[in-house]
Write a protein that holds these residues in place. Structure first.
Motif, PDB file in Angstrom:
ATOM      1  N   GLU A 153      -2.497  -6.914  -6.849  1.00  0.00           N
ATOM      2  CA  GLU A 153      -3.075  -5.836  -6.164  1.00  0.00           C
ATOM      3  C   GLU A 153      -3.438  -4.701  -7.016  1.00  0.00           C
ATOM      4  O   GLU A 153      -4.503  -3.995  -6.775  1.00  0.00           O
ATOM      5  CB  GLU A 153      -2.008  -4.986  -5.159  1.00  0.00           C
ATOM      6  CG  GLU A 153      -1.524  -5.989  -3.941  1.00  0.00           C
ATOM      7  CD  GLU A 153      -2.541  -6.213  -3.177  1.00  0.00           C
ATOM      8  OE1 GLU A 153      -3.508  -5.114  -2.681  1.00  0.00           O
ATOM      9  OE2 GLU A 153      -2.670  -7.275  -2.804  1.00  0.00           O
ATOM     10  N   LYS A 178      -6.794  -5.809  -8.192  1.00  0.00           N
ATOM     11  CA  LYS A 178      -7.836  -5.828  -7.150  1.00  0.00           C
ATOM     12  C   LYS A 178      -8.176  -4.245  -7.054  1.00  0.00           C
ATOM     13  O   LYS A 178      -9.501  -4.123  -6.916  1.00  0.00           O
ATOM     14  CB  LYS A 178      -7.494  -6.195  -5.855  1.00  0.00           C
ATOM     15  CG  LYS A 178      -7.228  -7.622  -5.918  1.00  0.00           C
ATOM     16  CD  LYS A 178      -6.418  -8.113  -4.361  1.00  0.00           C
ATOM     17  CE  LYS A 178      -6.285  -9.553  -4.482  1.00  0.00           C
ATOM     18  NZ  LYS A 178      -5.448  -9.813  -3.042  1.00  0.00           N
ATOM     19  N   ASP A 179      -7.365  -3.195  -7.172  1.00  0.00           N
ATOM     20  CA  ASP A 179      -7.789  -2.075  -6.989  1.00  0.00           C
ATOM     21  C   ASP A 179      -8.733  -1.571  -8.326  1.00  0.00           C
ATOM     22  O   ASP A 179      -9.776  -0.649  -7.999  1.00  0.00           O
ATOM     23  CB  ASP A 179      -6.595  -0.994  -7.184  1.00  0.00           C
ATOM     24  CG  ASP A 179      -5.934  -0.996  -5.611  1.00  0.00           C
ATOM     25  OD1 ASP A 179      -6.338  -1.716  -4.797  1.00  0.00           O
ATOM     26  OD2 ASP A 179      -4.662  -0.835  -5.648  1.00  0.00           O
TER      27      ASP A 179
END
Length: 197
Positions: free
Chosen positions: A29, A32-33
């Protein structure tokens, strides 16, 4: 006794796997950010440029009555068309590039889609740069018509200075933008390759 040890070992290994998978998901995550933040730099730059283009098109349209010769009228129409086309191309290219953020696909597919969209983005940016050179000439003609009451061909120093200086500025600016976008795309690609998929 052995059965209790086996159960305990099983529970410990199960909790370790769950812990590792939650760490993996958390790390994914974050990656991805970071990837989306990298691409947002390009998107933000293109949005600012699009706003400038649209404001310029509205200014020319509002002052269209000052364009009194066929040359100036043609330049006005062409400049408005180009000033509307450039943002469309830019926003379309950045939108296509941001579609790569679908991480539900297999890893190899994600990298393949990114590579294809990166090539399309670079092609569309080259088209934008080429159209910008055409827009530069048209804007030089328009500026002399919008802000000067004199005939546009009467001031030779205007033409001698404006065209070379405009081209030199646009050449260096477009190279700087290309290098900046290339760096951001390269960093985004590296982030994609580091994703634990």
């Amino acid at each position: 006794m052995e059965l209790d040890d086996l159960k305990r070992t099983w529970q410990e290994s199960k909790s370790q796997v769950q812990s590792n998978s939650s760490i993996n998901i958390e790390m994914m995550e974050k990656m991805k950010d970071k990837y989306r933040l990298k691409l947002r730099k390009i998107t933000l730059s293109e949005i600012v440029g699009s706003v400038v283009c649209l404001a310029s098109a509205m200014f020319i349209a509002a002052n269209f009555d000052k364009l009194d010769t066929p040359l100036l009228l043609g330049a006005g129409v062409l400049s408005i068309l180009l000033l509307l086309a450039l943002p469309l191309i830019s926003l379309f290219s950045t939108r296509q590039l941001s579609k790569v953020g679908d991480f539900e696909k297999p890893y190899a597919d994600t990298l393949k889609v990114f590579a294809n969209e990166k090539i399309k983005f670079i092609r569309l940016q080259k088209i934008n740069v080429t159209l910008s050179y055409l827009l530069l000439i048209i804007m030089i003609v328009l500026v002399s018509g919008l802000f000067s009451d004199k005939d546009i061909f009467s001031n030779k120093y205007y033409w001698i200075l404006s065209i070379p200086l405009g081209y030199i500025f646009l050449l260096f600016y477009s190279k700087w933008v290309r290098n900046y976008y290339h760096k951001v795309l390269q960093e985004s690609e590296e982030l994609l390759k580091e994703l634990p998929l």
